[in-house]
Enzyme design. Structure first.
Site, PDB file in Angstrom:
ATOM      1  CE  LYS A  23      -1.652   1.750   4.012  1.00  0.00           C
ATOM      2  NZ  LYS A  23      -1.454   3.186   4.197  1.00  0.00           N
ATOM      3  CG  ASN A  24       2.638   2.607   3.497  1.00  0.00           C
ATOM      4  OD1 ASN A  24       1.440   2.868   3.365  1.00  0.00           O
ATOM      5  ND2 ASN A  24       3.211   2.459   4.679  1.00  0.00           N
ATOM      6  CB  CYS A 117      -3.569   6.035  11.333  1.00  0.00           C
ATOM      7  SG  CYS A 117      -4.171   4.602  10.438  1.00  0.00           S
ATOM      8  NE  ARG A 122       0.589  10.460  10.327  1.00  0.00           N
ATOM      9  CZ  ARG A 122       0.185   9.385   9.667  1.00  0.00           C
ATOM     10  NH1 ARG A 122      -0.969   8.831   9.935  1.00  0.00           N
ATOM     11  NH2 ARG A 122       0.932   8.857   8.710  1.00  0.00           N
ATOM     12  CG  ASP A 308       3.346   1.403   9.296  1.00  0.00           C
ATOM     13  OD1 ASP A 308       3.636   2.398   9.971  1.00  0.00           O
ATOM     14  OD2 ASP A 308       2.845   1.480   8.162  1.00  0.00           O
ATOM     15  NE  ARG A 400      -6.845   4.586   5.629  1.00  0.00           N
ATOM     16  CZ  ARG A 400      -5.815   5.053   6.324  1.00  0.00           C
ATOM     17  NH1 ARG A 400      -5.882   5.156   7.624  1.00  0.00           N
ATOM     18  NH2 ARG A 400      -4.722   5.451   5.728  1.00  0.00           N
TER      19      ARG A 400
HETATM   20  C1  UD1 Z   1       4.670   6.846   6.087  1.00  0.00           C
HETATM   21  C2  UD1 Z   1       3.802   5.629   5.965  1.00  0.00           C
HETATM   22  C3  UD1 Z   1       3.360   5.142   7.333  1.00  0.00           C
HETATM   23  C4  UD1 Z   1       4.587   4.903   8.196  1.00  0.00           C
HETATM   24  C5  UD1 Z   1       5.488   6.129   8.205  1.00  0.00           C
HETATM   25  C6  UD1 Z   1       6.821   5.885   8.912  1.00  0.00           C
HETATM   26  C7  UD1 Z   1       2.712   5.968   3.835  1.00  0.00           C
HETATM   27  C8  UD1 Z   1       1.434   6.218   3.106  1.00  0.00           C
HETATM   28  N1  UD1 Z   1       2.632   5.959   5.160  1.00  0.00           N
HETATM   29  O1  UD1 Z   1       3.863   7.850   6.727  1.00  0.00           O
HETATM   30  O2  UD1 Z   1       2.644   3.920   7.179  1.00  0.00           O
HETATM   31  O3  UD1 Z   1       4.172   4.626   9.518  1.00  0.00           O
HETATM   32  O4  UD1 Z   1       5.797   6.531   6.870  1.00  0.00           O
HETATM   33  O5  UD1 Z   1       7.492   4.818   8.361  1.00  0.00           O
HETATM   34  O6  UD1 Z   1       3.743   5.739   3.253  1.00  0.00           O
HETATM   35  N2  UD1 Z   1       6.807  14.715  10.248  1.00  0.00           N
HETATM   36  C9  UD1 Z   1       6.889  16.071  10.523  1.00  0.00           C
HETATM   37  N3  UD1 Z   1       6.750  16.932   9.470  1.00  0.00           N
HETATM   38  C10 UD1 Z   1       6.540  16.523   8.193  1.00  0.00           C
HETATM   39  C11 UD1 Z   1       6.454  15.144   7.938  1.00  0.00           C
HETATM   40  C12 UD1 Z   1       6.591  14.256   8.988  1.00  0.00           C
HETATM   41  O7  UD1 Z   1       7.081  16.483  11.658  1.00  0.00           O
HETATM   42  O8  UD1 Z   1       6.414  17.356   7.291  1.00  0.00           O
HETATM   43  C13 UD1 Z   1       6.948  13.743  11.356  1.00  0.00           C
HETATM   44  C14 UD1 Z   1       5.651  12.973  11.603  1.00  0.00           C
HETATM   45  O9  UD1 Z   1       4.790  13.672  12.457  1.00  0.00           O
HETATM   46  C15 UD1 Z   1       6.163  11.680  12.227  1.00  0.00           C
HETATM   47  C16 UD1 Z   1       7.538  11.503  11.560  1.00  0.00           C
HETATM   48  O10 UD1 Z   1       7.877  12.764  10.987  1.00  0.00           O
HETATM   49  O11 UD1 Z   1       6.335  11.845  13.607  1.00  0.00           O
HETATM   50  C17 UD1 Z   1       7.565  10.465  10.474  1.00  0.00           C
HETATM   51  O12 UD1 Z   1       6.535  10.729   9.553  1.00  0.00           O
HETATM   52  P1  UD1 Z   1       6.667  10.295   8.037  1.00  0.00           P
HETATM   53  O13 UD1 Z   1       7.920   9.513   7.824  1.00  0.00           O
HETATM   54  O14 UD1 Z   1       6.460  11.498   7.199  1.00  0.00           O
HETATM   55  O15 UD1 Z   1       5.431   9.323   7.866  1.00  0.00           O
HETATM   56  P2  UD1 Z   1       4.343   9.373   6.725  1.00  0.00           P
HETATM   57  O16 UD1 Z   1       4.977   9.662   5.423  1.00  0.00           O
HETATM   58  O17 UD1 Z   1       3.187  10.174   7.189  1.00  0.00           O
END
Ligand code: UD1
Length: 446
Positions: A23-24, A117, A122, A308, A400
């Site tokens: 999915k990711n 989620c 986030r 995850d 999802r």
């Molecule tokens: C993706 C995955 C999710 C997985 C996560 C970490 C998808 C669709 N989802 O989520 O399943 O759990 O990676 O492996 O691929 N952060 C900030 N600012 C930003 C972006 C992120 O502070 O602009 C923080 C987030 O709050 C979080 C951390 O960085 O605490 C990691 O988030 P991120 O790696 O971006 O996860 P996602 O891309 O949302």
């Protein structure tokens, strides 16, 4: 009408599973198809609600999208206005992946807050900061985000504040069609980032270093389409391994990348499981009747233990002989499923980013509610080891990310099926009360 996942625990799981497409990987790749001038065919796309929502966003952006058997066929039509519909945007976090492709395709993008989620705060500040450095203008007005790039996007040398997976993918998609060269430093190294880069390269993008902390991208004016099969889902893989470990079972994963599951397998082997690679794309795991404690497991960025998988693998340790401690360094609220673990009779305590598990009495079936996608899968793994019947509500979260979790578990010998929530209520004689209340009073409670 709602549905619940009904699991009668106590069966030893055994068998073979072909992993579905991740999915990711799939969700950013679908968004990236907007960058392509030619048709894109994505192979073996599972039926997930996140995919349905992505299709709605693609159609709103002017793409022609249709399912052809197991594949998705996408081709560019008239670019839309740049506005994305609130429903699908609010239903998943991955709507953030549409920012960069829409800026290239329509010159603007406007959307509400992305959903996803509830794992704690986030923010998307890194996505927005990087895009602003590349020439995007605009920002939030209330809960609506509008960005424009009247001059197009340009390459930059950018250091991410932290290795966000999503922000790395956003900036990769921005850079492949920006003017000039982009260097992304402090980039995420997850396999799904590498997979997105591979897809983009199949479409003619010039990218070097994906999978390391520094990625170089030479922007191209035009990308073609491609036929592409995304990588296997390592989190579904971890779910199957956890289900086998929880029930003293034996499973073989096929169409998997064993290296992507190394951190998960290491924890299970430490707890007494035996694992064996069967060639380049298969992995066998055999579990003892009862696991030893996991000790301390710290989830973090790849190649560390995946965040995850943390609640899902933790669920396999609810019956273990020793203590286990799971800590997530990525999200603030990864273990909301702990309330469900307790309802099933486990000895757990969740505080902030940490979940502590100690040996306790046997697990007993109960009615629980999935708090999020992976928390829902974790409750299923917990229910597989419980005596009697468990009913898991909140299945929309589970759908999802898993095409059909009940069928997947059934293939391994589990007694698992979807059931109408209404039939549970009727059975309880508690029509009108909410799911948890009706279950708590139910005669099916062991
Ligand atoms: C993706 C995955 C999710 C997985 C996560 C970490 C998808 C669709 N989802 O989520 O399943 O759990 O990676 O492996 O691929 N952060 C900030 N600012 C930003 C972006 C992120 O502070 O602009 C923080 C987030 O709050 C979080 C951390 O960085 O605490 C990691 O988030 P991120 O790696 O971006 O996860 P996602 O891309 O949302």
């Amino acid at each position: 009408m709602g549905e619940v996942l009904r699991i009668a625990g106590g069966k030893r799981l055994e068998g073979e599973v072909w992993l579905p497409t991740a999915k990711n990987s799939l969700l950013p790749i679908l968004a990236a198809s907007l960058l392509c001038a030619g048709p894109v065919r994505v192979r073996q796309v599972p039926r997930l609600t996140d995919v349905d929502n992505s299709l709605e966003l693609l159609r709103a952006a002017g793409m022609k999208a249709r399912r052809e058997g197991e594949d998705l066929s996408l081709s560019p039509g008239q670019p839309g206005t740049g506005s994305l519909p609130d429903g699908p945007v609010g239903a998943m976090r991955s709507s953030v992946f549409y920012l960069a492709p829409m800026l290239h395709r329509c010159g603007r993008v406007s959307m509400t807050l992305p959903g996803g989620c509830p794992l704690g705060p986030r923010p998307i500040d890194i996505h927005l900061d990087g895009l602003a450095r590349m020439g995007a203008e605009g920002g939030w007005r209330g809960e609506r985000l509008t960005l424009e790039a009247p001059e197009g996007l340009r390459g930059v040398d950018y250091t991410l504040r932290l290795p966000s997976v999503g922000a790395t993918e956003t900036l990769l998609m921005a850079a492949v069609r920006a003017k000039g060269i982009t260097v992304l430093r402090g980039a995420a190294r997850e396999p799904e980032v590498v997979d997105l880069a591979r897809f983009l390269m199949a479409c003619g993008a010039h990218i070097c270093g994906a999978g390391t902390g520094t990625i170089w991208i030479q922007g191209q004016e035009r990308l073609s389409g491609a036929v592409y099969r995304p990588v296997a889902d390592r989190i579904v893989g971890a779910t199957v391994l956890a289900a086998a470990a929880a029930t003293g079972g034996r499973v073989t994963l096929r169409r998997c990348v064993p290296a992507h599951l190394e951190a998960v397998v290491e924890v299970l082997v430490r707890a007494g499981c035996q694992a064996q690679r069967l060639g380049p794309a298969a992995l066998m795991l055999e579990a003892p009747p009862r696991l030893e404690g996991a000790g301390l497991v710290r989830a973090g960025e790849y190649p560390a233990f995946p965040t995850d998988a943390a609640p899902i693998v933790a669920a396999a340790f609810l019956r273990a002989r020793g203590n286990s401690h799971f800590e997530d360094t990525v999200f603030a609220s990864r273990f909301s499923c702990a309330a469900g673990f307790s309802a099933l009779g486990a000895g757990v305590q969740a505080a902030g980013r940490r979940l502590d598990i100690r040996p306790f009495g046997p697990l007993k079936g109960a009615c629980v509610t999935a708090p999020d996608l992976r928390g829902g899968a974790a409750l299923a793994v917990a229910a597989l080891q419980a005596e009697g019947v468990s009913l898991i509500g909140g299945t929309a979260h589970i759908r999802r990310g898993y095409g059909d979790l009940a069928a997947l578990l059934r293939r391994l010998g589990a007694d698992a099926r979807w059931q109408d929530e209404e039939s549970t209520r009727t059975f309880d004689g508690n029509k009108g009360k909410n799911f948890l209340v009706s279950c708590a009073e139910s005669s099916i409670r062991p």
